[in-house]
Design an enzyme around this catalytic site. Structure first.
Site, short mmCIF file in Angstrom:
data_model
loop_
_atom_site.label_atom_id
_atom_site.label_comp_id
_atom_site.label_asym_id
_atom_site.label_seq_id
_atom_site.Cartn_x
_atom_site.Cartn_y
_atom_site.Cartn_z
N HIS A 66 0.87 -1.09 -0.06
CA HIS A 66 -0.05 -0.17 0.20
C HIS A 66 0.87 1.22 0.04
O HIS A 66 0.74 2.00 0.92
CB HIS A 66 -0.95 -0.14 1.27
CG HIS A 66 -2.18 0.99 1.26
ND1 HIS A 66 -2.37 1.83 -0.03
CD2 HIS A 66 -3.03 1.27 1.98
CE1 HIS A 66 -3.32 2.49 0.26
NE2 HIS A 66 -3.85 2.11 1.50
N GLN A 106 -0.13 4.90 0.98
CA GLN A 106 -0.43 5.02 2.37
C GLN A 106 0.85 5.30 3.02
O GLN A 106 0.95 6.27 4.16
CB GLN A 106 -1.00 3.79 2.97
CG GLN A 106 -1.29 3.80 4.38
CD GLN A 106 -2.46 4.63 4.70
OE1 GLN A 106 -3.54 4.35 4.08
NE2 GLN A 106 -2.56 5.51 5.85
N1 CP Z 1 -6.42 3.56 4.51
C1 CP Z 1 -7.07 3.69 3.08
O1 CP Z 1 -6.35 3.18 2.18
O2 CP Z 1 -8.31 3.91 3.24
P1 CP Z 1 -9.55 3.34 2.23
O3 CP Z 1 -9.53 2.03 1.90
O4 CP Z 1 -10.84 4.19 2.60
O5 CP Z 1 -9.10 4.14 0.72
N1 NVA Z 2 -4.81 -4.26 5.44
C1 NVA Z 2 -6.08 -3.32 4.87
C2 NVA Z 2 -5.82 -2.13 4.54
C3 NVA Z 2 -6.81 -0.90 4.28
C4 NVA Z 2 -6.35 0.14 4.02
C5 NVA Z 2 -6.98 -4.30 3.91
O1 NVA Z 2 -6.26 -4.46 2.82
O2 NVA Z 2 -8.14 -3.91 3.83
#
Ligand code: CP
Ligand code: NVA
Length: 336
Positions: free
Chosen positions: A138, A141
């Site tokens: 991610h 993030q």
């Molecule tokens: N933290 C994050 O990625 O949030 P969303 O899933 O709402 O985009």
């Molecule tokens: N680990 C979580 C992160 C969400 C922002 C997911 O993948 O659902």
């Protein structure tokens, strides 16, 4: 010296490993500049007239809204394409979809399951592709998270950062690798079955040695992991796509819940709490109500008390998603 206005042009942002420490720092610092411009009402339309596709196989609040607002602030046009809106992988291959989208759009955001889909889009579209979350990483993030830490402590190097919870999901992978690269002392605290895969740990160890210089720890020992921590971080115990795992995760991860006792165990009254969100901290959601009914729990990875405490910077962190995503879009697609 990295020049954020030149050195990222045309590049995709798929995984943290593809960028040097100096490049990650440059993107974070550019977000600081863009945030100040936004607050001052100074126009920063570096992507005037550009069209951006936002592909979401999984749902999103922050990432979607951050990409929409950032694109519009930069003078561009965002087009949202949800899981049921286009053929991606169902009736048309990801390769063909990439070739088509590349003819229409100047940049593509992708949130989905497979990292390889993000890579295929980048390979065949001919335009920058930004990873808005996959099962593996991610990366956008990360820019927001480490910006939030830097804003609060004034530095990243030498900060002790403990992630407690599901240690083998996208967030744990990204935090371990990015934090190691940026010079923090990164600790992942998770039960043995839920610790990062060895190749992720190896990658982080190598980056700590060659770029960051911090100390890494992967452990199931909560006391050791949180001692002296400047940051305690957690994420949901069940990520998107694995909703059948609540019972097993609750059984495994309850000792790793972030609560007041854990915050006190750092031995510092300056420790902050972060979470990428969304969070299970109360029963004000459909999932929260179901979990209370099935398991008798009113919160999971973090208590409501910690979530709402002054130590919790989660909404500053959420806001920073927008400024940092804007930094990535502008650096890779902008005209200066
Ligand atoms: N933290 C994050 O990625 O949030 P969303 O899933 O709402 O985009
Ligand atoms: N680990 C979580 C992160 C969400 C922002 C997911 O993948 O659902």
């Amino acid at each position: 010296m990295v020049d954020v206005r030149k050195d990222f042009k045309g590049r995709s942002f798929l995984a943290e490993k593809d960028f040097t420490r100096a490049e990650m720092e440059a993107l974070i610092d550019f977000a600081v500049e863009l945030k100040a411009m936004k607050k001052a009402g100074t126009p920063h339309r570096y992507c005037e007239g550009k069209n951006v596709a936002l592909l979401f196989e999984k749902s999103s609040t922050r990432t979607r809204c951050a990409f929409v607002v950032a694109t519009i602030d930069l003078g561009g046009h965002p087009e949202y394409l949800g899981a049921n809106d286009i053929q991606l992988g169902k009736k048309e291959s990801t390769e063909d979809t990439a070739k088509v989208l590349g003819r229409f759009f100047d940049g593509i955001e992708f949130r989905g399951f497979k990292q390889s889909d993000a890579e295929t889009l980048a390979e065949f579209s001919g335009v920058p592709v930004w990873n808005g979350l996959t099962d593996q990483w991610h990366p956008t993030q990360m820019l927001a998270d480490f910006l939030t830490v830097k804003e609060h402590f004034g530095r990243l190097e030498g900060i002790t950062f403990t992630y407690c919870g599901d240690g083998r999901n996208n967030m744990a992978n990204s935090l371990l690798v990015t934090g190691a690269k940026l010079g923090l002392n990164m600790r992942i605290c998770a039960p043995e079955g839920l610790q990062p895969e060895q190749w992720v740990i190896d990658m982080a160890e190598e980056l700590a040695k060659t770029e960051g210089g911090g100390k890494l720890m992967v452990t199931s020992d909560v006391d050791a992991a949180v001692k002296d921590a400047d940051v305690i971080y957690t994420d949901v115990w069940v990520s998107m796509g694995e909703e059948d795992k609540f019972a097993e995760r609750i059984a495994l991860l309850t000792p790793y819940q972030v609560n007041s006792e854990m915050m006190a165990k750092t031995g510092k009254d300056t420790t902050i709490f972060l979470h990428c969100l969304p969070a299970f901290h109360d029963t004000e959601t459909d999932y929260g109500k179901q979990i209370e009914k099935d398991f008798g729990l009113t919160c999971m990875e973090v208590t409501d008390e910690v979530f709402r405490s002054p130590a919790s910077l989660v909404f500053d962190q959420a806001e920073n998603r927008m400024h940092t995503i804007k930094s990535v879009i502008a650096a890779t697609m902008g005209t200066f």
